[in-house]
Every structure is written in C-alpha cells, then in structure tokens.
Scaffold this motif. Structure first.
Motif, short mmCIF file in Angstrom:
data_model
loop_
_atom_site.label_atom_id
_atom_site.label_comp_id
_atom_site.label_asym_id
_atom_site.label_seq_id
_atom_site.Cartn_x
_atom_site.Cartn_y
_atom_site.Cartn_z
N UNK A 62 0.81 -1.18 -0.22
CA UNK A 62 -0.08 0.11 0.06
C UNK A 62 1.01 1.34 -0.02
N UNK A 63 2.05 1.26 0.07
CA UNK A 63 2.92 2.32 0.10
C UNK A 63 2.79 3.25 -0.94
N UNK A 64 2.70 4.44 -1.07
CA UNK A 64 2.46 5.24 -2.02
C UNK A 64 1.05 5.66 -2.57
N UNK A 65 0.41 4.86 -2.02
CA UNK A 65 -1.28 4.89 -2.09
C UNK A 65 -2.17 5.20 -1.12
N UNK A 66 -1.76 4.60 0.15
CA UNK A 66 -2.50 4.63 1.43
C UNK A 66 -1.75 5.76 2.19
N UNK A 67 -2.52 6.52 3.06
CA UNK A 67 -2.05 7.39 3.94
C UNK A 67 -2.70 7.24 5.44
N UNK A 68 -1.88 7.19 6.40
CA UNK A 68 -2.55 6.72 7.73
C UNK A 68 -2.28 8.23 8.57
N UNK A 69 -3.36 8.65 9.32
CA UNK A 69 -3.08 10.03 9.90
C UNK A 69 -3.85 9.69 11.08
N UNK A 70 -3.57 10.62 12.10
CA UNK A 70 -4.03 10.63 13.41
C UNK A 70 -4.46 11.94 14.04
N UNK A 71 -5.58 12.03 14.94
CA UNK A 71 -5.77 13.06 15.44
C UNK A 71 -5.79 12.64 17.10
N UNK A 72 -4.72 13.15 17.80
CA UNK A 72 -4.53 12.72 19.11
C UNK A 72 -5.54 13.14 20.03
N UNK A 73 -6.12 14.57 19.56
CA UNK A 73 -6.97 15.06 20.54
C UNK A 73 -8.52 14.32 20.58
N UNK A 74 -8.69 13.65 19.44
CA UNK A 74 -9.79 12.94 19.51
C UNK A 74 -9.64 11.29 19.42
N UNK A 75 -8.38 11.05 19.54
CA UNK A 75 -7.97 9.54 19.48
C UNK A 75 -8.56 8.83 18.44
#
Length: 123
Positions: A62-75
């Motif tokens: 999935x490299x280059x096609x998928x992106x993981x991200x996170x909002x720590x304030x909202x867990x």
C-alpha cells in the motif's frame, strides 16, 4: 469499556479513493499505536498501516497509495486510500495498542479492535 468505531467503507471502482475513520473511546489515555489491518475470507488478518509517536509505517503493498493519519485530541485514526485496486478489497479493521512493546505488524500484539468496515473494489 474500550470502543473502536470505524466508518468510511463502501464500494468503489478501481482507481478510486476511500477514507476510513476509527474513533477510540473508553480509555483515559492516548493510544500508543493505532493501526489498520485487513482481512479477506479464509485468510489471516494482514497489517496495512500504523502510526506511533508521529512515525508512520506501511505494508509494501500500500506504500504510496494509502496514508495513515491521526488526531490525538480525538483519539481517532484515519486511512486515506487512493488508487484502489481489486486486491485491496477486504474487511478493514482498526486496532489499538495502549502501551509500548510488541510488534507493529503482528495482529496478536494489539489490545483492542473495531468491528471492521468492508471495502469493495470493482474492476
């Protein structure tokens, strides 16, 4: 009681995009690792992506096609999926580990799981 609530799955044509979300609740701390796995019938649950301490990890597929991200304030953790292929079709699961240790890529090392959200990719 910990709850992981996923959303965002669905049917998309090959080449299209989807964004998955997973909100964690019920624990009075931020997750150490938040990750996504996927599973097709009869197969093991495979690692897709994880984020921990601002660092992101991806399966080669999935490299280059998928992106993981996170909002720590909202867990909350997100998985933006682009250039989807039929082989990406699976049930996608959000996973959380609350403390350090263990291997990012190993499903058994996670503490809590969502119910999964289905992603279908038509060719």
């Amino acid at each position: 009681q910990v709850q992981l609530v996923e959303s965002g799955g669905g049917l998309v044509q090959a080449g299209g995009s989807l964004r998955l979300s997973c909100a964690a609740s019920g624990r009075d701390r931020s997750a150490y690792v938040m990750a996504w796995f996927r599973q097709t019938p009869g197969k093991e649950r495979d690692f897709v992506a994880a984020t921990s301490g601002g660092v992101k990890y991806y399966a080669d597929s999935v490299k280059g096609r998928f992106t993981i991200s996170r909002d720590n304030a909202k867990n909350t953790v997100y998985l933006q999926m682009t250039s989807l292929k039929p082989e990406d079709a699976a049930r996608y699961y959000c996973a959380v580990r609350w403390f350090g240790g263990g291997k990012l890529f190993r499903a058994d090392d996670y503490d809590d799981w969502g119910q999964g959200t289905q992603v279908t990719v038509s060719s």
